[in-house]
Structure formats: structure tokens, C-alpha cells
Design a protein around this motif. Structure first.
Motif, PDB file in Angstrom:
ATOM      1  N   PRO A 245      -1.619  44.448  14.726  1.00 47.81           N
ATOM      2  CA  PRO A 245      -2.546  43.371  15.103  1.00 47.81           C
ATOM      3  C   PRO A 245      -1.949  42.005  14.779  1.00 47.81           C
ATOM      4  N   LEU A 246      -2.566  40.967  15.321  1.00 49.07           N
ATOM      5  CA  LEU A 246      -2.215  39.604  14.928  1.00 49.07           C
ATOM      6  C   LEU A 246      -2.854  39.297  13.580  1.00 49.07           C
ATOM      7  N   LEU A 247      -2.102  38.656  12.686  1.00 49.46           N
ATOM      8  CA  LEU A 247      -2.573  38.433  11.320  1.00 49.46           C
ATOM      9  C   LEU A 247      -3.022  36.987  11.144  1.00 49.46           C
ATOM     10  N   VAL A 248      -4.188  36.825  10.501  1.00 52.99           N
ATOM     11  CA  VAL A 248      -4.716  35.503  10.158  1.00 52.99           C
ATOM     12  C   VAL A 248      -5.087  35.539   8.682  1.00 52.99           C
ATOM     13  N   HIS A 249      -4.458  34.677   7.886  1.00 51.04           N
ATOM     14  CA  HIS A 249      -4.686  34.673   6.438  1.00 51.04           C
ATOM     15  C   HIS A 249      -5.644  33.557   6.049  1.00 51.04           C
ATOM     16  N   PHE A 250      -6.621  33.895   5.200  1.00 47.75           N
ATOM     17  CA  PHE A 250      -7.545  32.924   4.624  1.00 47.75           C
ATOM     18  C   PHE A 250      -7.180  32.746   3.151  1.00 47.75           C
ATOM     19  N   PRO A 251      -6.534  31.639   2.777  1.00 46.06           N
ATOM     20  CA  PRO A 251      -6.174  31.446   1.357  1.00 46.06           C
ATOM     21  C   PRO A 251      -7.390  31.116   0.514  1.00 46.06           C
ATOM     22  N   ASP A 252      -7.218  31.172  -0.802  1.00 42.25           N
ATOM     23  CA  ASP A 252      -8.301  30.792  -1.708  1.00 42.25           C
ATOM     24  C   ASP A 252      -8.598  29.302  -1.570  1.00 42.25           C
ATOM     25  N   TYR A 253      -9.856  28.954  -1.843  1.00 46.58           N
ATOM     26  CA  TYR A 253     -10.232  27.541  -1.842  1.00 46.58           C
ATOM     27  C   TYR A 253      -9.591  26.827  -3.025  1.00 46.58           C
ATOM     28  N   SER A 254      -9.149  25.601  -2.810  1.00 48.43           N
ATOM     29  CA  SER A 254      -8.672  24.785  -3.920  1.00 48.43           C
ATOM     30  C   SER A 254      -9.864  24.217  -4.693  1.00 48.43           C
ATOM     31  N   LYS A 255      -9.579  23.593  -5.820  1.00 45.09           N
ATOM     32  CA  LYS A 255     -10.648  23.030  -6.645  1.00 45.09           C
ATOM     33  C   LYS A 255     -11.396  21.928  -5.894  1.00 45.09           C
ATOM     34  N   ALA A 256     -10.673  21.088  -5.177  1.00 39.16           N
ATOM     35  CA  ALA A 256     -11.310  20.020  -4.407  1.00 39.16           C
ATOM     36  C   ALA A 256     -12.167  20.586  -3.282  1.00 39.16           C
ATOM     37  N   GLU A 257     -11.704  21.667  -2.645  1.00 39.39           N
ATOM     38  CA  GLU A 257     -12.490  22.288  -1.571  1.00 39.39           C
ATOM     39  C   GLU A 257     -13.758  22.931  -2.117  1.00 39.39           C
TER      40      GLU A 257
ATOM     41  N   SER B 176     -18.721  19.139 -10.890  1.00 37.81           N
ATOM     42  CA  SER B 176     -17.438  18.791 -11.500  1.00 37.81           C
ATOM     43  C   SER B 176     -17.317  19.390 -12.901  1.00 37.81           C
ATOM     44  N   ILE B 177     -18.408  19.336 -13.684  1.00 47.35           N
ATOM     45  CA  ILE B 177     -18.417  19.935 -15.025  1.00 47.35           C
ATOM     46  C   ILE B 177     -18.281  21.457 -14.926  1.00 47.35           C
ATOM     47  N   LEU B 178     -19.010  22.048 -13.985  1.00 54.97           N
ATOM     48  CA  LEU B 178     -18.982  23.504 -13.822  1.00 54.97           C
ATOM     49  C   LEU B 178     -17.579  23.988 -13.463  1.00 54.97           C
ATOM     50  N   LEU B 179     -16.927  23.311 -12.526  1.00 57.18           N
ATOM     51  CA  LEU B 179     -15.574  23.711 -12.134  1.00 57.18           C
ATOM     52  C   LEU B 179     -14.577  23.462 -13.248  1.00 57.18           C
ATOM     53  N   GLY B 180     -14.797  22.410 -14.035  1.00 55.38           N
ATOM     54  CA  GLY B 180     -13.911  22.162 -15.156  1.00 55.38           C
ATOM     55  C   GLY B 180     -13.921  23.286 -16.170  1.00 55.38           C
ATOM     56  N   VAL B 181     -15.067  23.997 -16.276  1.00 58.11           N
ATOM     57  CA  VAL B 181     -15.197  25.101 -17.230  1.00 58.11           C
ATOM     58  C   VAL B 181     -14.732  26.421 -16.623  1.00 58.11           C
ATOM     59  N   PHE B 182     -15.122  26.700 -15.379  1.00 59.47           N
ATOM     60  CA  PHE B 182     -14.966  28.039 -14.819  1.00 59.47           C
ATOM     61  C   PHE B 182     -13.796  28.188 -13.854  1.00 59.47           C
ATOM     62  N   TYR B 183     -13.204  27.083 -13.366  1.00 64.70           N
ATOM     63  CA  TYR B 183     -12.191  27.222 -12.317  1.00 64.70           C
ATOM     64  C   TYR B 183     -10.971  28.001 -12.787  1.00 64.70           C
TER      65      TYR B 183
ATOM     66  N   GLU C 195     -23.512  22.340 -22.445  1.00 64.41           N
ATOM     67  CA  GLU C 195     -22.332  23.012 -22.995  1.00 64.41           C
ATOM     68  C   GLU C 195     -22.636  24.387 -23.574  1.00 64.41           C
ATOM     69  N   PRO C 196     -23.669  24.570 -24.460  1.00 60.71           N
ATOM     70  CA  PRO C 196     -23.916  25.927 -24.989  1.00 60.71           C
ATOM     71  C   PRO C 196     -24.346  26.916 -23.921  1.00 60.71           C
ATOM     72  N   HIS C 197     -25.025  26.454 -22.882  1.00 62.13           N
ATOM     73  CA  HIS C 197     -25.448  27.355 -21.805  1.00 62.13           C
ATOM     74  C   HIS C 197     -24.257  27.818 -20.970  1.00 62.13           C
ATOM     75  N   LEU C 198     -23.293  26.931 -20.764  1.00 58.90           N
ATOM     76  CA  LEU C 198     -22.101  27.321 -20.009  1.00 58.90           C
ATOM     77  C   LEU C 198     -21.253  28.302 -20.809  1.00 58.90           C
ATOM     78  N   LYS C 199     -21.243  28.158 -22.136  1.00 53.72           N
ATOM     79  CA  LYS C 199     -20.505  29.111 -22.974  1.00 53.72           C
ATOM     80  C   LYS C 199     -21.111  30.505 -22.868  1.00 53.72           C
ATOM     81  N   LYS C 200     -22.454  30.572 -22.840  1.00 53.28           N
ATOM     82  CA  LYS C 200     -23.105  31.877 -22.682  1.00 53.28           C
ATOM     83  C   LYS C 200     -22.851  32.443 -21.292  1.00 53.28           C
TER      84      LYS C 200
END
Length: 445
Positions: free
Chosen positions: A183-195, A218-225, A267-272
Motif C-alpha cells: 500500500p501507499l504509506l502515510v505517516h502521522f508523527p507525534d504532536y510537538s509541544k507547541a501543537e 502551558s503549566i500542564l504541558l510543562g509538567v506532563f509533556y 501543584e499538589p493536584h498535578l503531583k497526584k
């Protein structure tokens, strides 16, 4: 999407609406559009779209077929436990509820081809029909001839039909020894942080400004990205924790510009929440209720992990207590704590001047098996014979990850262990056997 300008007015309007639904996937959408071609022209027999979970494969493909109003069917290979269900669902979507009745009870691919050609002859159409197979990696476990047949289905039915395979693994894991049409191949890469930031910002809460929600993302991605790139998982975490982020605003304790106060509250909720990434032991509603219960609890039971509610055998509790004492007490203090007639020990010799740091801050230290058993026989109330049952309970504690075995593989005669539980946990265990563990800990003298 640069390729959309060359389309006629009808298609241009459809694809302009599509570009708003498939953010950050313009390149992949343009590639698919080029492969699909004109609605009445023959398309390539098979297209293989692959990428990690939540990278937009299904969303982009289905949105494009819907906006262009092309005849298509989307089949989840996970829901179809057999190839017969997959073939019946395809006929049902294209030709109506009476079509599957033309198939035998256990249809094969040849039966599907025969019925498909019969029904297409009764209702001819020049438009390409698209069969989208989601989670296509499941096809590898079905009949041997199913995947090769689907890849060249256009040739078998002699009709304008194209099969689109959506998978989380690459094509090299699909290749068969007998060979098949590539088949013809089409790749979907992972999203970047900005995306991810751009996509998640679209879910802003109507009661708050988009700028505030953008700050939260922005805070959420800073912790989990660094540990999670899954769009679905991040969207779930954002929906779960945004109400906690806005609590100071609802109480009037802060304004949207007080980012420091908002960060300290979330902050404590994101740690949990970090402990639940990709691990759903309970539902989200149950997890929220559990957090509310923990906030209301007081004393030693507050904030304990789920292991605190695990019931252990009687002697296993004393073995765990002995392991904790061996991990956090210096070996030279065992005589003072566990020998009844140890004689007088001067305090100046017992407390070294250089020992200014708490052993609990330094973490658990490894100890040999004979020291563990010596402390165990000292703290247990009744006299226990050193039987195989005691040693099996030590192995069980290792299996439960309450103890960790350390050391080299060649030290089979004297294995070493470390205790892997917290002080709050061992206090709860000690209370169940009426043992005051604080009296035996070096840090609390």
C-alpha cells in the motif's frame, strides 16, 4: 492547506471547513487529499496510515471523507471479533440492512467479493467507495488470506473501491512471507509541544478567559509533556484538573493575573495526577471522590497509598516492621534497641557528631537477611520457629513490592533487601499489631 486553492469552488469550501477541524495536520491532510484524487477517478487500491495513539489518524481521515461527502464505511477491527462480522458490516453500510443476508453463515472473502459484485451491478456508481479499517493490526490475527485480499480488493471486485488501513504500528510488522500488494504509506508523527498547546487551547472554559486556559495548558504541558505525548490523555488531565486550578478565583482569593497563587494551588493536584498517567485503576469520577475523601481525612491515614488498605498475614506485618527498622536504623544501634541486657551505653558515644542528617531523608539502606531475621525474632511477641513459611512470606513481600531485593546475583547465600514503604504506612501496620515503632527508630530518639 496549500493544495486546497487549486480545487473547484465546491471542494474549496468543504476543505476550508476541514482545515478548521484538523489543526496541525495540514501536511497529512494534503497528502491524503492528493492520494484520494477526484471522486469519480480510480484511486489507489490501498493506503496505509500509521502513527502513535492519538496522533489524528482516524480524525483526519474520517473528517475528510465526511466533508467531501464521499461514500465510505469506517469499521473498527477491534469490535469485529471475526472476519465475517467485518465483511457483514461493510456490506451493511454500503448497501443497506438486506445485504448481509446474502452472505452465508460463516462468510469468506470470496463470498464477500461475489455479493459485492452482485450488488454493485444492481446499483452502478462511478464514485470511489472507501473502506476505512481502524486498528488494522488486528487483521494479522485473522484469516491468512484476508489482509492480502483487502489490499487488492479493487482488482478482485473490478470496481472503484479503495481500502484505507489505520494502525499504530508500521507496515514492516504487517508484511507477509507469501507477499502482497504494497500500500501507499502515510505517516502521522507525534504532536510537538507547541501543537499540543494550540489544540488543547480550543477546549477553553466559557466562564473564564481563553488567556487563563492557555496559561493552565502551558503549566500542564510543562509538567506532563516529558512523560506523556498522548493528546487524549492530556485532554483528560486538563478537564480533570482545571476546576482545581480555578478554585482560588471562585473563592475570591486570587485574580487571573496572580499566576503564582494559581500555581501553588494546582501543584499538589498535578503531583497526584502524575501517579495516574496511563494507569486507570479506577474511573475518573471515583478518583475525584477518593481525592475529596483524602482531603477530609486527618491524622496518619491522610494521603496514604492504596497499599495501606492491603491486609497482610500476622507474621508478614512483623517482618515488614523488622525490615523498616533495619533500613532506617544504623546496624550499630541494634544492640541498644533489641537486646534486653545490653548494659550501659553512653549517649555521647551513641550519637555521633557527624550524623546530622535524618536517615529518613537519606532513604532506606540495604540490610542482609540474617539481620532482618534477628530483628524479627526480637520484636515478635511469641516465639517463632525459623520455618520455610517465614522465608516464603519474605518472598511474598518482595512480590508485593513492599520489600526490594538488592545486591549482586552471585550473593545467593546472603541476599540483601531494602524496605520500600513510607513511615505513614508502617505506622498503620504497626498499630494493627499494637507495636509502637516510633520507640525503636533512631531518628526519633
Amino acid at each position: 492547506m496549500p493544495a486546497l486553492v487549486e480545487q473547484p469552488g465546491y471542494a474549496q469550501e468543504k476543505l476550508a471547513a476541514l482545515s478548521k477541524r484538523v489543526l496541525c495536520r495540514e501536511t497529512q491532510a494534503s497528502t491524503l487529499l492528493a492520494l484520494l484524487g477526484e471522486p469519480e477517478h480510480y484511486s489507489y487500491p490501498s493506503i496505509f496510515v500509521y502513527g502513535h495513539r492519538a496522533s489524528g489518524k482516524s480524525h483526519v481521515t474520517e473528517s475528510m471523507l465526511q466533508e467531501l461527502e464521499l461514500p465510505h464505511v469506517v469499521v473498527s477491527c477491534v469490535e469485529c471479533v471475526s472476519s465475517g462480522l467485518l465483511l457483514e458490516q461493510t456490506l451493511l453500510s454500503f448497501f443497506g440492512p438486506e445485504a448481509p443476508a446474502l452472505l452465508p453463515r460463516a462468510p469468506s472473502l470470496s463470498d464477500f467479493v461475489r455479493v459485492y459484485k452482485q450488488l454493485r451491478a444492481e446499483s452502478p456508481s462511478l464514485q470511489t467507495h472507501y473502506i476505512v479499517l481502524d486498528r488494522a493490526e488486528v487483521l494479522r490475527d485473522m484469516e491468512v488470506n484476508l489482509l492480502p485480499g483487502l489490499l487488492r480488493l479493487q482488482e478482485l471486485v473490478d470496481d472503484n473501491v479503495s481500502v484505507i488501513l489505520l494502525s499504530e504500528i508500521d507496515w514492516s510488522k504487517f508484511r507477509l512471507n507469501t507477499g502482497c500488494l504494497e500500500p501507499l504509506l502515510v505517516h502521522f508523527p507525534d504532536y510537538s509541544k507547541a501543537e499540543l498547546q494550540l489544540i488543547l487551547e480550543q477546549d477553553f472554559h466559557p466562564l473564564y478567559s481563553p488567556e487563563l486556559y492557555s496559561l493552565f495548558i502551558s503549566i500542564l504541558l510543562g509538567v506532563f509533556y516529558s512523560v506523556c505525548r498522548d493528546l487524549r490523555e492530556l485532554r483528560h488531565l486538563a478537564a480533570l484538573n482545571f476546576s482545581k486550578f480555578c478554585e482560588p478565583l471562585g473563592k475570591g482569593e486570587a485574580k487571573e493575573s496572580d499566576t503564582h497563587k494559581l500555581w501553588r494551588n494546582i501543584e499538589p493536584h498535578l503531583k497526584k495526577a502524575m501517579q495516574t498517567v496511563y494507569l486507570r485503576e479506577v474511573s475518573s469520577v471515583q478518583w475525584e471522590q477518593q481525592q475529596l475523601m483524602e482531603e477530609k481525612e486527618a491524622g496518619a491515614l491522610k494521603g496514604l497509598s492504596a497499599y495501606a488498605h492491603v491486609e497482610l498475614p500476622y507474621y508478614s506485618k512483623f517482618l515488614l516492621i523488622a525490615a523498616y527498622l533495619a533500613s532506617y536504623n544504623p546496624a550499630r544501634t541494634d544492640r541498644r534497641f533489641f537486646v534486653k541486657h545490653h548494659g550501659k551505653i553512653k549517649k555521647t558515644n551513641f550519637l555521633k557528631k557527624h550524623e546530622k542528617t535524618s536517615n529518613h531523608l537519606l532513604g532506606p539502606k540495604p540490610f542482609p537477611l540474617d539481620r532482618l531475621l534477628a530483628i524479627f525474632y526480637s520484636v515478635v511477641d511469641s516465639r517463632v520457629a525459623p520455618t520455610a513459611s517465614i522465608f516464603s512470606q519474605i518472598s511474598s513481600l518482595v512480590t508485593l513490592q513492599l520489600l526490594t531485593q538488592v545486591g549482586h546475583d552471585d550473593q545467593l547465600d546472603s541476599p540483601k533487601y531494602k524496605c520500600a514503604v513510607s513511615l505513614d504506612f508502617i505506622q498503620v501496620i504497626s498499630r494493627t499489631v499494637s507495636f509502637d515503632i516510633i520507640r525503636y527508630l533512631y531518628d526519633f530518639l
